[in-house]
Design a protein around this motif. Structure first.
Motif, PDB file in Angstrom:
ATOM      1  N   ASP A 190      -7.786  14.529   3.440  1.00 53.19           N
ATOM      2  CA  ASP A 190      -7.851  14.960   4.823  1.00 53.19           C
ATOM      3  C   ASP A 190      -6.434  14.814   5.393  1.00 53.19           C
ATOM      4  O   ASP A 190      -5.930  13.688   5.531  1.00 53.19           O
ATOM      5  CB  ASP A 190      -8.844  14.038   5.549  1.00 53.19           C
ATOM      6  CG  ASP A 190      -9.311  14.605   6.870  1.00 53.19           C
ATOM      7  OD1 ASP A 190      -8.840  15.691   7.254  1.00 53.19           O
ATOM      8  OD2 ASP A 190     -10.144  13.943   7.521  1.00 53.19           O
ATOM      9  N   ASP A 191      -5.781  15.939   5.645  1.00 50.19           N
ATOM     10  CA  ASP A 191      -4.402  15.902   6.156  1.00 50.19           C
ATOM     11  C   ASP A 191      -4.426  15.615   7.652  1.00 50.19           C
ATOM     12  O   ASP A 191      -4.901  16.422   8.441  1.00 50.19           O
ATOM     13  CB  ASP A 191      -3.712  17.243   5.886  1.00 50.19           C
ATOM     14  CG  ASP A 191      -3.440  17.429   4.407  1.00 50.19           C
ATOM     15  OD1 ASP A 191      -2.710  16.609   3.826  1.00 50.19           O
ATOM     16  OD2 ASP A 191      -3.969  18.399   3.834  1.00 50.19           O
ATOM     17  N   LEU A 192      -3.920  14.458   8.031  1.00 49.83           N
ATOM     18  CA  LEU A 192      -3.964  14.046   9.430  1.00 49.83           C
ATOM     19  C   LEU A 192      -2.698  14.421  10.181  1.00 49.83           C
ATOM     20  O   LEU A 192      -2.731  14.624  11.394  1.00 49.83           O
ATOM     21  CB  LEU A 192      -4.161  12.528   9.521  1.00 49.83           C
ATOM     22  CG  LEU A 192      -5.435  11.966   8.897  1.00 49.83           C
ATOM     23  CD1 LEU A 192      -5.521  10.483   9.170  1.00 49.83           C
ATOM     24  CD2 LEU A 192      -6.674  12.680   9.417  1.00 49.83           C
ATOM     25  N   ALA A 193      -1.607  14.475   9.474  1.00 46.73           N
ATOM     26  CA  ALA A 193      -0.309  14.771  10.080  1.00 46.73           C
ATOM     27  C   ALA A 193       0.608  15.170   8.936  1.00 46.73           C
ATOM     28  O   ALA A 193       0.285  14.938   7.772  1.00 46.73           O
ATOM     29  CB  ALA A 193       0.227  13.538  10.810  1.00 46.73           C
ATOM     30  N   PRO A 194       1.746  15.763   9.239  1.00 44.30           N
ATOM     31  CA  PRO A 194       2.661  16.110   8.140  1.00 44.30           C
ATOM     32  C   PRO A 194       3.008  14.873   7.309  1.00 44.30           C
ATOM     33  O   PRO A 194       3.452  13.857   7.842  1.00 44.30           O
ATOM     34  CB  PRO A 194       3.893  16.655   8.873  1.00 44.30           C
ATOM     35  CG  PRO A 194       3.367  17.150  10.177  1.00 44.30           C
ATOM     36  CD  PRO A 194       2.252  16.204  10.540  1.00 44.30           C
ATOM     37  N   GLY A 195       2.721  14.942   6.018  1.00 48.50           N
ATOM     38  CA  GLY A 195       3.032  13.835   5.119  1.00 48.50           C
ATOM     39  C   GLY A 195       2.069  12.678   5.181  1.00 48.50           C
ATOM     40  O   GLY A 195       2.317  11.636   4.568  1.00 48.50           O
ATOM     41  N   VAL A 196       0.962  12.842   5.917  1.00 46.67           N
ATOM     42  CA  VAL A 196      -0.025  11.767   6.028  1.00 46.67           C
ATOM     43  C   VAL A 196      -1.407  12.336   5.719  1.00 46.67           C
ATOM     44  O   VAL A 196      -1.908  13.189   6.437  1.00 46.67           O
ATOM     45  CB  VAL A 196      -0.042  11.130   7.430  1.00 46.67           C
ATOM     46  CG1 VAL A 196      -1.056   9.995   7.482  1.00 46.67           C
ATOM     47  CG2 VAL A 196       1.339  10.647   7.826  1.00 46.67           C
ATOM     48  N   SER A 233       0.801  -1.220   0.000  1.00 48.28           N
ATOM     49  CA  SER A 233       0.000   0.000   0.000  1.00 48.28           C
ATOM     50  C   SER A 233       0.833   1.269   0.000  1.00 48.28           C
ATOM     51  O   SER A 233       0.280   2.364  -0.107  1.00 48.28           O
ATOM     52  CB  SER A 233      -0.950   0.008   1.208  1.00 48.28           C
ATOM     53  OG  SER A 233      -0.228   0.099   2.421  1.00 48.28           O
ATOM     54  N   ALA A 234       2.158   1.147   0.104  1.00 46.29           N
ATOM     55  CA  ALA A 234       3.003   2.341   0.196  1.00 46.29           C
ATOM     56  C   ALA A 234       2.785   3.320  -0.959  1.00 46.29           C
ATOM     57  O   ALA A 234       2.694   4.538  -0.719  1.00 46.29           O
ATOM     58  CB  ALA A 234       4.474   1.942   0.310  1.00 46.29           C
ATOM     59  N   PRO A 235       2.665   2.858  -2.227  1.00 48.95           N
ATOM     60  CA  PRO A 235       2.455   3.836  -3.319  1.00 48.95           C
ATOM     61  C   PRO A 235       1.143   4.595  -3.169  1.00 48.95           C
ATOM     62  O   PRO A 235       1.042   5.769  -3.547  1.00 48.95           O
ATOM     63  CB  PRO A 235       2.456   2.962  -4.582  1.00 48.95           C
ATOM     64  CG  PRO A 235       3.166   1.706  -4.194  1.00 48.95           C
ATOM     65  CD  PRO A 235       2.826   1.498  -2.741  1.00 48.95           C
ATOM     66  N   TYR A 236       0.134   3.930  -2.610  1.00 50.59           N
ATOM     67  CA  TYR A 236      -1.175   4.569  -2.397  1.00 50.59           C
ATOM     68  C   TYR A 236      -1.041   5.716  -1.409  1.00 50.59           C
ATOM     69  O   TYR A 236      -1.468   6.850  -1.672  1.00 50.59           O
ATOM     70  CB  TYR A 236      -2.131   3.498  -1.878  1.00 50.59           C
ATOM     71  CG  TYR A 236      -3.539   3.931  -1.605  1.00 50.59           C
ATOM     72  CD1 TYR A 236      -4.446   4.091  -2.634  1.00 50.59           C
ATOM     73  CD2 TYR A 236      -3.977   4.135  -0.295  1.00 50.59           C
ATOM     74  CE1 TYR A 236      -5.753   4.453  -2.392  1.00 50.59           C
ATOM     75  CE2 TYR A 236      -5.286   4.497  -0.033  1.00 50.59           C
ATOM     76  CZ  TYR A 236      -6.169   4.655  -1.085  1.00 50.59           C
ATOM     77  OH  TYR A 236      -7.466   5.012  -0.811  1.00 50.59           O
ATOM     78  N   TRP A 237      -0.397   5.438  -0.276  1.00 50.64           N
ATOM     79  CA  TRP A 237      -0.286   6.466   0.766  1.00 50.64           C
ATOM     80  C   TRP A 237       0.676   7.576   0.358  1.00 50.64           C
ATOM     81  O   TRP A 237       0.477   8.738   0.728  1.00 50.64           O
ATOM     82  CB  TRP A 237       0.131   5.822   2.095  1.00 50.64           C
ATOM     83  CG  TRP A 237      -0.927   4.887   2.602  1.00 50.64           C
ATOM     84  CD1 TRP A 237      -0.838   3.530   2.768  1.00 50.64           C
ATOM     85  CD2 TRP A 237      -2.264   5.230   2.984  1.00 50.64           C
ATOM     86  NE1 TRP A 237      -2.026   3.013   3.222  1.00 50.64           N
ATOM     87  CE2 TRP A 237      -2.919   4.030   3.360  1.00 50.64           C
ATOM     88  CE3 TRP A 237      -2.975   6.433   3.040  1.00 50.64           C
ATOM     89  CZ2 TRP A 237      -4.240   4.007   3.787  1.00 50.64           C
ATOM     90  CZ3 TRP A 237      -4.297   6.401   3.473  1.00 50.64           C
ATOM     91  CH2 TRP A 237      -4.907   5.205   3.840  1.00 50.64           C
ATOM     92  N   GLN A 238       1.698   7.231  -0.412  1.00 48.33           N
ATOM     93  CA  GLN A 238       2.612   8.263  -0.909  1.00 48.33           C
ATOM     94  C   GLN A 238       1.858   9.246  -1.799  1.00 48.33           C
ATOM     95  O   GLN A 238       2.007  10.460  -1.691  1.00 48.33           O
ATOM     96  CB  GLN A 238       3.773   7.613  -1.673  1.00 48.33           C
ATOM     97  CG  GLN A 238       4.758   8.601  -2.268  1.00 48.33           C
ATOM     98  CD  GLN A 238       5.452   9.438  -1.212  1.00 48.33           C
ATOM     99  OE1 GLN A 238       5.835   8.923  -0.163  1.00 48.33           O
ATOM    100  NE2 GLN A 238       5.595  10.740  -1.477  1.00 48.33           N
ATOM    101  N   CYS A 251      -1.411   9.780  -1.788  1.00 51.46           N
ATOM    102  CA  CYS A 251      -2.353  10.534  -0.952  1.00 51.46           C
ATOM    103  C   CYS A 251      -1.664  11.718  -0.280  1.00 51.46           C
ATOM    104  O   CYS A 251      -2.232  12.806  -0.186  1.00 51.46           O
ATOM    105  CB  CYS A 251      -2.967   9.623   0.111  1.00 51.46           C
ATOM    106  SG  CYS A 251      -4.226   8.494  -0.494  1.00 51.46           S
ATOM    107  N   ALA A 252      -0.438  11.488   0.180  1.00 54.80           N
ATOM    108  CA  ALA A 252       0.303  12.579   0.828  1.00 54.80           C
ATOM    109  C   ALA A 252       0.490  13.747  -0.120  1.00 54.80           C
ATOM    110  O   ALA A 252       0.567  14.901   0.304  1.00 54.80           O
ATOM    111  CB  ALA A 252       1.650  12.059   1.331  1.00 54.80           C
ATOM    112  N   GLU A 253       0.544  13.438  -1.417  1.00 54.10           N
ATOM    113  CA  GLU A 253       0.678  14.477  -2.446  1.00 54.10           C
ATOM    114  C   GLU A 253      -0.686  14.906  -2.986  1.00 54.10           C
ATOM    115  O   GLU A 253      -0.768  15.593  -3.997  1.00 54.10           O
ATOM    116  CB  GLU A 253       1.577  13.943  -3.577  1.00 54.10           C
ATOM    117  CG  GLU A 253       2.991  13.634  -3.088  1.00 54.10           C
ATOM    118  CD  GLU A 253       3.781  12.731  -4.044  1.00 54.10           C
ATOM    119  OE1 GLU A 253       3.291  12.440  -5.154  1.00 54.10           O
ATOM    120  OE2 GLU A 253       4.885  12.324  -3.655  1.00 54.10           O
TER     121      GLU A 253
END
Ligand SMILES: [Zn+2]
Length: 138
Positions: free
Chosen positions: A121-127, A13-18, A20-22
């Protein structure tokens, strides 16, 4: 109120969350049949390939509300209740179903078939987690 749990990316799932961060929605696309799916599985649900070799493709994130529910009590910390969860069928990948928070709030008028677009929805820096906002009905 405790902090909201953050997604914990794994290798799949890393590419998905990366993305999303962008603030980009990317979905896994089977390299054998070019169909999208979510989440990526060990096999492709469309062509049943055992080696789907998914690639992550940016998509529009526009869709229609299939149904929704109002969450009035949360067993996880960090959610401000009430809030609305929408079940969305994506316009360009109708086989993909996503569930996310509707950021317009619990008072927003809502009907089945309403147009929505992905929002983050920005939950934290980079997340960031994908959510939805109402859009103009096409
Ligand atoms: Zn496939």
């Amino acid at each position: 109120m405790s902090a909201r749990l953050l997604p914990v990316p794994d290798q799949a799932s890393a590419p998905y969350w990366q993305a999303c961060a962008e603030h980009v929605l990317k979905l896994p696309c089977c390299s054998r049949c070019n169909e999208f799916t979510l989440p990526p599985d060990v096999t492709c649900p469309s062509c049943h390939s055992l080696e789907p070799e998914f690639t992550w493709q940016p998509v529009t994130g526009r869709g229609k509300v299939r149904t929704w529910t109002v969450i009035r009590q949360s067993f996880l910390g960090g959610f401000k209740v009430p809030f609305v969860l929408v079940d969305v069928q994506l316009d360009d990948q109708p086989q993909v179903r996503m569930i996310g928070q509707l950021l317009d709030g619990p008072e927003a008028p809502l009907s089945i078939g309403d147009a929505v677009a992905v929002a983050f929805d920005d939950l934290a820096p980079g997340v960031a987690v994908p959510a939805f906002r109402k859009a103009e009905n096409a």
